[in-house]
Design a protein around this motif. Sequence first.
Motif, PDB file in Angstrom:
ATOM      1  N   LEU A  35      27.102  27.364  21.972  1.00  0.00           N
ATOM      2  CA  LEU A  35      26.236  28.543  22.009  1.00  0.00           C
ATOM      3  C   LEU A  35      27.014  29.852  21.937  1.00  0.00           C
ATOM      4  O   LEU A  35      26.614  30.784  21.240  1.00  0.00           O
ATOM      5  CB  LEU A  35      25.380  28.528  23.281  1.00  0.00           C
ATOM      6  CG  LEU A  35      24.273  27.475  23.381  1.00  0.00           C
ATOM      7  CD1 LEU A  35      23.653  27.497  24.768  1.00  0.00           C
ATOM      8  CD2 LEU A  35      23.205  27.725  22.331  1.00  0.00           C
TER       9      LEU A  35
ATOM     10  N   ASN B 244      17.633  35.214  27.898  1.00  0.00           N
ATOM     11  CA  ASN B 244      18.071  34.602  26.641  1.00  0.00           C
ATOM     12  C   ASN B 244      18.807  33.297  26.891  1.00  0.00           C
ATOM     13  O   ASN B 244      18.603  32.306  26.173  1.00  0.00           O
ATOM     14  CB  ASN B 244      18.979  35.569  25.873  1.00  0.00           C
ATOM     15  CG  ASN B 244      18.242  36.797  25.387  1.00  0.00           C
ATOM     16  OD1 ASN B 244      17.028  36.789  25.255  1.00  0.00           O
ATOM     17  ND2 ASN B 244      18.977  37.868  25.127  1.00  0.00           N
TER      18      ASN B 244
ATOM     19  N   THR C  40      18.464  31.304  29.410  1.00  0.00           N
ATOM     20  CA  THR C  40      17.500  30.273  29.831  1.00  0.00           C
ATOM     21  C   THR C  40      16.884  29.602  28.612  1.00  0.00           C
ATOM     22  O   THR C  40      16.829  28.369  28.520  1.00  0.00           O
ATOM     23  CB  THR C  40      16.399  30.904  30.706  1.00  0.00           C
ATOM     24  OG1 THR C  40      16.983  31.425  31.903  1.00  0.00           O
ATOM     25  CG2 THR C  40      15.352  29.860  31.077  1.00  0.00           C
ATOM     26  N   SER C  41      16.424  30.403  27.660  1.00  0.00           N
ATOM     27  CA  SER C  41      15.814  29.852  26.447  1.00  0.00           C
ATOM     28  C   SER C  41      16.810  29.015  25.649  1.00  0.00           C
ATOM     29  O   SER C  41      16.478  27.935  25.143  1.00  0.00           O
ATOM     30  CB  SER C  41      15.276  30.998  25.568  1.00  0.00           C
ATOM     31  OG  SER C  41      14.304  31.752  26.254  1.00  0.00           O
ATOM     32  N   GLN C  42      18.047  29.504  25.560  1.00  0.00           N
ATOM     33  CA  GLN C  42      19.056  28.793  24.777  1.00  0.00           C
ATOM     34  C   GLN C  42      19.402  27.444  25.402  1.00  0.00           C
ATOM     35  O   GLN C  42      19.541  26.433  24.698  1.00  0.00           O
ATOM     36  CB  GLN C  42      20.301  29.663  24.648  1.00  0.00           C
ATOM     37  CG  GLN C  42      20.078  30.896  23.781  1.00  0.00           C
ATOM     38  CD  GLN C  42      21.184  31.923  23.922  1.00  0.00           C
ATOM     39  OE1 GLN C  42      21.898  31.964  24.924  1.00  0.00           O
ATOM     40  NE2 GLN C  42      21.345  32.774  22.921  1.00  0.00           N
TER      41      GLN C  42
ATOM     42  N   ILE D 212      17.495  25.719  27.443  1.00  0.00           N
ATOM     43  CA  ILE D 212      16.333  24.828  27.356  1.00  0.00           C
ATOM     44  C   ILE D 212      16.350  24.090  26.019  1.00  0.00           C
ATOM     45  O   ILE D 212      16.089  22.884  25.943  1.00  0.00           O
ATOM     46  CB  ILE D 212      15.024  25.628  27.528  1.00  0.00           C
ATOM     47  CG1 ILE D 212      14.865  26.053  28.990  1.00  0.00           C
ATOM     48  CG2 ILE D 212      13.818  24.810  27.084  1.00  0.00           C
ATOM     49  CD1 ILE D 212      13.670  26.954  29.247  1.00  0.00           C
ATOM     50  N   SER D 213      16.676  24.795  24.947  1.00  0.00           N
ATOM     51  CA  SER D 213      16.713  24.187  23.618  1.00  0.00           C
ATOM     52  C   SER D 213      17.883  23.226  23.450  1.00  0.00           C
ATOM     53  O   SER D 213      17.749  22.159  22.844  1.00  0.00           O
ATOM     54  CB  SER D 213      16.791  25.280  22.544  1.00  0.00           C
ATOM     55  OG  SER D 213      15.669  26.123  22.603  1.00  0.00           O
ATOM     56  N   ALA D 214      19.048  23.606  24.006  1.00  0.00           N
ATOM     57  CA  ALA D 214      20.267  22.836  23.744  1.00  0.00           C
ATOM     58  C   ALA D 214      20.561  21.762  24.774  1.00  0.00           C
ATOM     59  O   ALA D 214      21.238  20.768  24.466  1.00  0.00           O
ATOM     60  CB  ALA D 214      21.457  23.788  23.648  1.00  0.00           C
TER      61      ALA D 214
ATOM     62  N   THR E  82      18.143  20.328  27.164  1.00  0.00           N
ATOM     63  CA  THR E  82      17.047  19.458  27.601  1.00  0.00           C
ATOM     64  C   THR E  82      17.205  18.030  27.093  1.00  0.00           C
ATOM     65  O   THR E  82      16.960  17.073  27.825  1.00  0.00           O
ATOM     66  CB  THR E  82      15.694  20.041  27.141  1.00  0.00           C
ATOM     67  OG1 THR E  82      15.501  21.310  27.774  1.00  0.00           O
ATOM     68  CG2 THR E  82      14.554  19.119  27.517  1.00  0.00           C
ATOM     69  N   ASN E  83      17.609  17.872  25.849  1.00  0.00           N
ATOM     70  CA  ASN E  83      17.734  16.534  25.263  1.00  0.00           C
ATOM     71  C   ASN E  83      19.160  15.993  25.317  1.00  0.00           C
ATOM     72  O   ASN E  83      19.520  15.100  24.551  1.00  0.00           O
ATOM     73  CB  ASN E  83      17.254  16.556  23.809  1.00  0.00           C
ATOM     74  CG  ASN E  83      15.782  16.899  23.693  1.00  0.00           C
ATOM     75  OD1 ASN E  83      14.975  16.464  24.519  1.00  0.00           O
ATOM     76  ND2 ASN E  83      15.422  17.676  22.679  1.00  0.00           N
ATOM     77  N   SER E  84      19.961  16.510  26.239  1.00  0.00           N
ATOM     78  CA  SER E  84      21.343  16.051  26.335  1.00  0.00           C
ATOM     79  C   SER E  84      21.414  14.701  27.039  1.00  0.00           C
ATOM     80  O   SER E  84      20.415  14.181  27.541  1.00  0.00           O
ATOM     81  CB  SER E  84      22.189  17.075  27.099  1.00  0.00           C
ATOM     82  OG  SER E  84      21.881  17.018  28.483  1.00  0.00           O
TER      83      SER E  84
ATOM     84  N   ASN F  78      12.276  18.334  32.748  1.00  0.00           N
ATOM     85  CA  ASN F  78      11.627  19.383  31.969  1.00  0.00           C
ATOM     86  C   ASN F  78      11.205  20.557  32.858  1.00  0.00           C
ATOM     87  O   ASN F  78      10.635  20.363  33.930  1.00  0.00           O
ATOM     88  CB  ASN F  78      10.395  18.836  31.244  1.00  0.00           C
ATOM     89  CG  ASN F  78      10.773  17.925  30.089  1.00  0.00           C
ATOM     90  OD1 ASN F  78      11.848  18.059  29.515  1.00  0.00           O
ATOM     91  ND2 ASN F  78       9.897  17.000  29.751  1.00  0.00           N
TER      92      ASN F  78
END
Length: 252
Positions: free
Chosen positions: A121, A158, A160-162, A164-166, A168-170, A176
């Motif tokens: 990131l 910002n 937090t959003s980044q 969440i996208s990167a 969450t699926n780790s 969630n």
Amino acid sequence: MLFNHLPGSVVVDSELIFANASLVPAAIEAQITLVEAASNNSNFSLPVNVSTIVAMAPTAAPTTTEAPASTDPPTSSEGTLRLLFSLIRAFTSDLSNASSAEFKKLVAEVIKEVNRVAKNLYGPSFRRTIINSFSNGSVKVDSTLVFKDKNSVPEASNATSQFISALTNSSLGIVNGSISAQSLPGPNATFAPSAAANATVATTAAPIATVAPTAAPAQSTSTSSSPPVPTMGSMAVFLLTLLAVAQMLVDL
């Protein structure tokens, strides 16, 4: 495996692959077996110089161990951002003990994954991840992200959003909606106490009023040159004196 093909003296470098490591023979045993097989023309269709057959165990590639990620506290020049999230795992008491093997294992796992995501990131601006604690609630992770300086720290919303996208699926298995980034004060910052919490009411006594004594009116001495006004008493004395003088004159 090395051996020479006689016509043209072609040197062959080959590798024998077995089903598993337990079936691999010792190098000298393989060499003897191949020499015997090559000496029997019915087994080998190629003319081989058996004196050149050499079997060698492959040299194992050096094992590289990844250096542990730095967890040094942030310096006064570095910037920080708090990152909170929860793991889909059962919390155990060992995770409250920073000296336990389970705590250290999870720290290494979380740091490795968060560092990977943060470096993707933020690139070289990101330095390292510090795990502050694990707590109950699945497994709540309280961590600090360290950046090269304060100007490199992203806005909390910002970030937090980044994440969440990167993240969450780790591979960590994040609950969630549990990811939250929060701004942190610098290492030398001090918190001012709440004015409301520490306010005290002063009990200042009202000043005691003192009444100055009234001075008696000063008697003033007249400096007027006019004669004093005669009083009734003085007039009576004056008349009596005149009468006495008149009687004396009569008697003469």
